[in-house]
Design a protein around this motif. Structure first.
Motif, PDB file in Angstrom:
ATOM      1  N   ALA A  17      15.710  47.404  20.507  1.00  0.00           N
ATOM      2  CA  ALA A  17      15.826  45.985  20.827  1.00  0.00           C
ATOM      3  C   ALA A  17      17.318  45.759  20.672  1.00  0.00           C
ATOM      4  CB  ALA A  17      15.028  45.150  19.851  1.00  0.00           C
ATOM      5  N   GLY A  18      18.080  46.484  21.512  1.00  0.00           N
ATOM      6  CA  GLY A  18      19.533  46.363  21.454  1.00  0.00           C
ATOM      7  C   GLY A  18      20.143  47.111  20.290  1.00  0.00           C
ATOM      8  N   SER A  19      19.399  48.064  19.745  1.00  0.00           N
ATOM      9  CA  SER A  19      19.836  48.717  18.532  1.00  0.00           C
ATOM     10  C   SER A  19      19.500  50.218  18.532  1.00  0.00           C
ATOM     11  CB  SER A  19      19.096  47.995  17.414  1.00  0.00           C
ATOM     12  OG  SER A  19      19.623  48.212  16.206  1.00  0.00           O
ATOM     13  N   LYS A 108      26.995  41.517  35.196  1.00  0.00           N
ATOM     14  CA  LYS A 108      27.469  40.127  35.325  1.00  0.00           C
ATOM     15  C   LYS A 108      28.827  39.876  34.682  1.00  0.00           C
ATOM     16  CE  LYS A 108      22.837  38.145  35.278  1.00  0.00           C
ATOM     17  NZ  LYS A 108      21.974  37.963  34.082  1.00  0.00           N
ATOM     18  N   ILE A 109      29.410  40.903  34.088  1.00  0.00           N
ATOM     19  CA  ILE A 109      30.694  40.685  33.406  1.00  0.00           C
ATOM     20  C   ILE A 109      31.833  40.710  34.439  1.00  0.00           C
ATOM     21  CG2 ILE A 109      32.242  41.478  31.562  1.00  0.00           C
ATOM     22  CD1 ILE A 109      29.811  43.008  30.399  1.00  0.00           C
ATOM     23  N   PRO A 110      32.589  39.632  34.564  1.00  0.00           N
ATOM     24  CA  PRO A 110      33.694  39.633  35.526  1.00  0.00           C
ATOM     25  C   PRO A 110      34.698  40.756  35.225  1.00  0.00           C
ATOM     26  CG  PRO A 110      33.276  37.411  34.671  1.00  0.00           C
ATOM     27  CD  PRO A 110      32.475  38.361  33.829  1.00  0.00           C
ATOM     28  N   ALA A 123      33.793  51.615  28.687  1.00  0.00           N
ATOM     29  CA  ALA A 123      33.347  52.575  27.669  1.00  0.00           C
ATOM     30  C   ALA A 123      33.865  52.218  26.270  1.00  0.00           C
ATOM     31  CB  ALA A 123      33.792  53.983  28.049  1.00  0.00           C
ATOM     32  N   ASN A 124      34.687  51.158  26.187  1.00  0.00           N
ATOM     33  CA  ASN A 124      35.232  50.719  24.907  1.00  0.00           C
ATOM     34  C   ASN A 124      34.255  49.727  24.260  1.00  0.00           C
ATOM     35  OD1 ASN A 124      36.910  50.090  22.782  1.00  0.00           O
ATOM     36  ND2 ASN A 124      38.466  49.045  24.017  1.00  0.00           N
ATOM     37  N   CYS A 125      33.081  50.214  23.925  1.00  0.00           N
ATOM     38  CA  CYS A 125      31.971  49.377  23.460  1.00  0.00           C
ATOM     39  C   CYS A 125      32.368  48.390  22.363  1.00  0.00           C
ATOM     40  CB  CYS A 125      30.837  50.251  22.921  1.00  0.00           C
ATOM     41  SG  CYS A 125      30.497  51.760  23.832  1.00  0.00           S
ATOM     42  N   CYS A 128      33.793  44.605  22.677  1.00  0.00           N
ATOM     43  CA  CYS A 128      32.936  43.431  22.925  1.00  0.00           C
ATOM     44  C   CYS A 128      31.750  43.372  21.970  1.00  0.00           C
ATOM     45  CB  CYS A 128      32.386  43.464  24.343  1.00  0.00           C
ATOM     46  SG  CYS A 128      33.653  43.587  25.610  1.00  0.00           S
ATOM     47  N   HIS A 129      31.186  44.545  21.665  1.00  0.00           N
ATOM     48  CA  HIS A 129      30.035  44.588  20.745  1.00  0.00           C
ATOM     49  C   HIS A 129      30.604  44.755  19.346  1.00  0.00           C
ATOM     50  CE1 HIS A 129      26.867  44.928  23.833  1.00  0.00           C
ATOM     51  NE2 HIS A 129      27.745  45.641  24.517  1.00  0.00           N
ATOM     52  N   THR A 130      30.714  43.646  18.625  1.00  0.00           N
ATOM     53  CA  THR A 130      31.410  43.669  17.336  1.00  0.00           C
ATOM     54  C   THR A 130      30.716  44.532  16.279  1.00  0.00           C
ATOM     55  OG1 THR A 130      30.268  41.666  16.623  1.00  0.00           O
ATOM     56  CG2 THR A 130      32.378  41.357  17.760  1.00  0.00           C
ATOM     57  N   ASN A 136      24.393  48.497  16.534  1.00  0.00           N
ATOM     58  CA  ASN A 136      23.780  47.213  16.887  1.00  0.00           C
ATOM     59  C   ASN A 136      24.480  46.597  18.106  1.00  0.00           C
ATOM     60  OD1 ASN A 136      22.926  44.571  17.093  1.00  0.00           O
ATOM     61  ND2 ASN A 136      23.154  44.099  14.928  1.00  0.00           N
ATOM     62  N   TYR A 137      23.759  46.548  19.222  1.00  0.00           N
ATOM     63  CA  TYR A 137      24.306  46.018  20.479  1.00  0.00           C
ATOM     64  C   TYR A 137      23.667  44.683  20.855  1.00  0.00           C
ATOM     65  CZ  TYR A 137      26.382  50.619  20.912  1.00  0.00           C
ATOM     66  OH  TYR A 137      27.112  51.755  20.674  1.00  0.00           O
ATOM     67  N   SER A 138      23.028  44.031  19.889  1.00  0.00           N
ATOM     68  CA  SER A 138      22.294  42.814  20.229  1.00  0.00           C
ATOM     69  C   SER A 138      23.223  41.730  20.762  1.00  0.00           C
ATOM     70  CB  SER A 138      21.511  42.315  19.015  1.00  0.00           C
ATOM     71  OG  SER A 138      22.401  41.682  18.137  1.00  0.00           O
ATOM     72  N   ARG A 149      31.858  34.201  22.884  1.00  0.00           N
ATOM     73  CA  ARG A 149      30.467  34.656  22.788  1.00  0.00           C
ATOM     74  C   ARG A 149      29.793  34.663  24.146  1.00  0.00           C
ATOM     75  NH1 ARG A 149      28.579  35.620  18.024  1.00  0.00           N
ATOM     76  NH2 ARG A 149      29.954  35.013  16.342  1.00  0.00           N
ATOM     77  N   TRP A 150      28.909  35.610  24.308  1.00  0.00           N
ATOM     78  CA  TRP A 150      28.183  35.750  25.571  1.00  0.00           C
ATOM     79  C   TRP A 150      26.810  35.128  25.407  1.00  0.00           C
ATOM     80  CZ3 TRP A 150      29.790  37.575  30.235  1.00  0.00           C
ATOM     81  CH2 TRP A 150      28.792  37.806  31.193  1.00  0.00           C
ATOM     82  N   GLU A 151      26.535  34.023  26.044  1.00  0.00           N
ATOM     83  CA  GLU A 151      25.173  33.448  25.950  1.00  0.00           C
ATOM     84  C   GLU A 151      24.548  33.389  27.335  1.00  0.00           C
ATOM     85  OE1 GLU A 151      24.825  32.638  22.691  1.00  0.00           O
ATOM     86  OE2 GLU A 151      26.682  31.731  22.041  1.00  0.00           O
TER      87      GLU A 151
HETATM   88  C1  HEC Z   1      33.504  43.862  28.317  1.00  0.00           C
HETATM   89  C2  HEC Z   1      32.591  43.757  27.200  1.00  0.00           C
HETATM   90  C3  HEC Z   1      31.566  44.853  26.984  1.00  0.00           C
HETATM   91  C4  HEC Z   1      31.790  46.215  26.806  1.00  0.00           C
HETATM   92  C5  HEC Z   1      33.115  46.933  26.788  1.00  0.00           C
HETATM   93  C6  HEC Z   1      30.490  46.812  26.606  1.00  0.00           C
HETATM   94  N1  HEC Z   1      29.510  45.862  26.660  1.00  0.00           N
HETATM   95 FE1  HEC Z   1      27.519  46.145  26.384  1.00  0.00          FE
HETATM   96  N2  HEC Z   1      27.157  44.225  26.855  1.00  0.00           N
HETATM   97  C7  HEC Z   1      28.117  43.263  27.116  1.00  0.00           C
HETATM   98  C8  HEC Z   1      27.452  42.014  27.496  1.00  0.00           C
HETATM   99  C9  HEC Z   1      28.154  40.716  27.856  1.00  0.00           C
HETATM  100  C10 HEC Z   1      26.053  42.268  27.430  1.00  0.00           C
HETATM  101  C11 HEC Z   1      24.923  41.282  27.667  1.00  0.00           C
HETATM  102  C12 HEC Z   1      24.590  41.222  29.137  1.00  0.00           C
HETATM  103  C13 HEC Z   1      23.507  40.203  29.408  1.00  0.00           C
HETATM  104  O1  HEC Z   1      22.497  40.186  28.729  1.00  0.00           O
HETATM  105  O2  HEC Z   1      23.682  39.433  30.332  1.00  0.00           O
HETATM  106  C14 HEC Z   1      25.903  43.673  27.018  1.00  0.00           C
HETATM  107  C15 HEC Z   1      24.675  44.287  26.816  1.00  0.00           C
HETATM  108  C16 HEC Z   1      24.510  45.549  26.275  1.00  0.00           C
HETATM  109  C17 HEC Z   1      23.244  46.127  25.865  1.00  0.00           C
HETATM  110  C18 HEC Z   1      21.877  45.449  25.910  1.00  0.00           C
HETATM  111  C19 HEC Z   1      21.717  44.648  24.647  1.00  0.00           C
HETATM  112  C20 HEC Z   1      20.384  43.946  24.538  1.00  0.00           C
HETATM  113  O3  HEC Z   1      20.164  43.309  23.493  1.00  0.00           O
HETATM  114  O4  HEC Z   1      19.582  44.016  25.449  1.00  0.00           O
HETATM  115  C21 HEC Z   1      23.511  47.370  25.366  1.00  0.00           C
HETATM  116  C22 HEC Z   1      22.529  48.365  24.778  1.00  0.00           C
HETATM  117  C23 HEC Z   1      24.943  47.579  25.492  1.00  0.00           C
HETATM  118  N3  HEC Z   1      25.515  46.462  26.042  1.00  0.00           N
HETATM  119  C24 HEC Z   1      25.590  48.731  25.109  1.00  0.00           C
HETATM  120  C25 HEC Z   1      26.947  48.970  25.350  1.00  0.00           C
HETATM  121  C26 HEC Z   1      27.604  50.252  25.092  1.00  0.00           C
HETATM  122  C27 HEC Z   1      26.916  51.465  24.520  1.00  0.00           C
HETATM  123  C28 HEC Z   1      28.903  50.099  25.469  1.00  0.00           C
HETATM  124  C29 HEC Z   1      29.977  51.148  25.509  1.00  0.00           C
HETATM  125  C30 HEC Z   1      29.644  52.429  26.147  1.00  0.00           C
HETATM  126  C31 HEC Z   1      29.070  48.721  25.939  1.00  0.00           C
HETATM  127  N4  HEC Z   1      27.863  48.085  25.865  1.00  0.00           N
HETATM  128  C32 HEC Z   1      30.273  48.167  26.378  1.00  0.00           C
HETATM  129  C33 HEC Z   1      29.472  43.440  27.035  1.00  0.00           C
HETATM  130  C34 HEC Z   1      30.127  44.656  26.898  1.00  0.00           C
END
Ligand code: HEC
Ligand code: HEC
Length: 151
Positions: A17-19, A108-110, A123-125, A128-130, A136-138, A149-151
């Motif tokens: 669940a995003g984790s 959807k990310i510009p 790839a710099n997760c 954005c994902h603190t 935890n990618y929630s 914040r992304w809502e």
């Molecule tokens: C530029 C910012 C950004 C980066 C860099 C990024 N993400 Fe994301 N990620 C987001 C956003 C914004 C969403 C939410 C999209 C939505 O739901 O509309 C998301 C969603 C996700 C989700 C789904 C979360 C859920 O609760 O369903 C996962 C898993 C995820 N990202 C993993 C990753 C991983 C792994 C990386 C690196 C390889 C990464 N992301 C890099 C912005 C980013």
């Protein structure tokens, strides 16, 4: 004690669940989390990790080679904790960012928020994902630099 066990059980049932489970292997952290953060094993399939570990001398434009023993130990850690399910489905490439699920989640990310220097690559997760380093990618923990914040 009972409470503690319950929390652990809930944590495990989280599966996706995003984790994902955190990368908890010291050797992996040392060798594979210096140029970028340590991508959790569950983000790629077994076949993908085998490709990554089989091509370290030509690793995304850089040389990340390791000694034979180290490389075998890390491969074994990665494949025994590799992912399955929607996050790795239909992706046997070396990149998490090529997974259809990943692409769909990020479509959807510009582009300007990805190209800016604070992020630089999708790839710099951690940019954005603190809480990416904890697996935890929630959505609640997403903060895009210069956007918020992304809502
Ligand atoms: C530029 C910012 C950004 C980066 C860099 C990024 N993400 Fe994301 N990620 C987001 C956003 C914004 C969403 C939410 C999209 C939505 O739901 O509309 C998301 C969603 C996700 C989700 C789904 C979360 C859920 O609760 O369903 C996962 C898993 C995820 N990202 C993993 C990753 C991983 C792994 C990386 C690196 C390889 C990464 N992301 C890099 C912005 C980013
Ligand atoms: C010398 C620096 C360096 C080291 C050490 C390194 N990498 Fe990388 N890795 C990179 C670069 C550069 C990229 C491309 C990043 C990008 O596209 O933003 C990358 C990308 C990746 C990707 C693909 C990310 C994606 O989804 O696009 C994976 C998986 C990966 N590395 C795994 C590993 C593993 C496993 C190790 C340890 C054996 C490792 N890396 C060690 C530099 C390194």
């Amino acid at each position: 004690m009972k409470k503690l066990l319950l929390i652990t059980a809930l944590g495990l049932s989280f599966a996706f669940a995003g984790s994902v489970a955190p990368a908890d292997n010291a050797q992996y952290q040392k060798e594979c989390a210096s140029c970028h953060f340590g991508y959790q094993p569950a983000l790629l399939s077994k076949a993908s990790w085998e490709k990554v570990m089989g091509n370290l001398s030509d690793h995304f434009g850089t040389d990340a080679s390791l000694g034979k023993v180290e490389s075998e130990q890390i491969l074994s850690y990665l494949v025994s904790n590799a992912g399955s399910g929607k996050i790795t489905a239909n992706n046997s490439t070396m990149q998490i960012t090529k997974s259809p699920y990943f692409i769909k989640e990020h479509r959807k990310i510009p582009a300007k928020f990805i190209e800016q220097k604070e992020v630089n690559s999708i790839a710099n997760c951690l940019a954005c994902h603190t809480t990416a380093d904890k697996g935890n990618y929630s959505e609640r923990a997403i903060v895009i630099p210069n956007y918020g914040r992304w809502e």
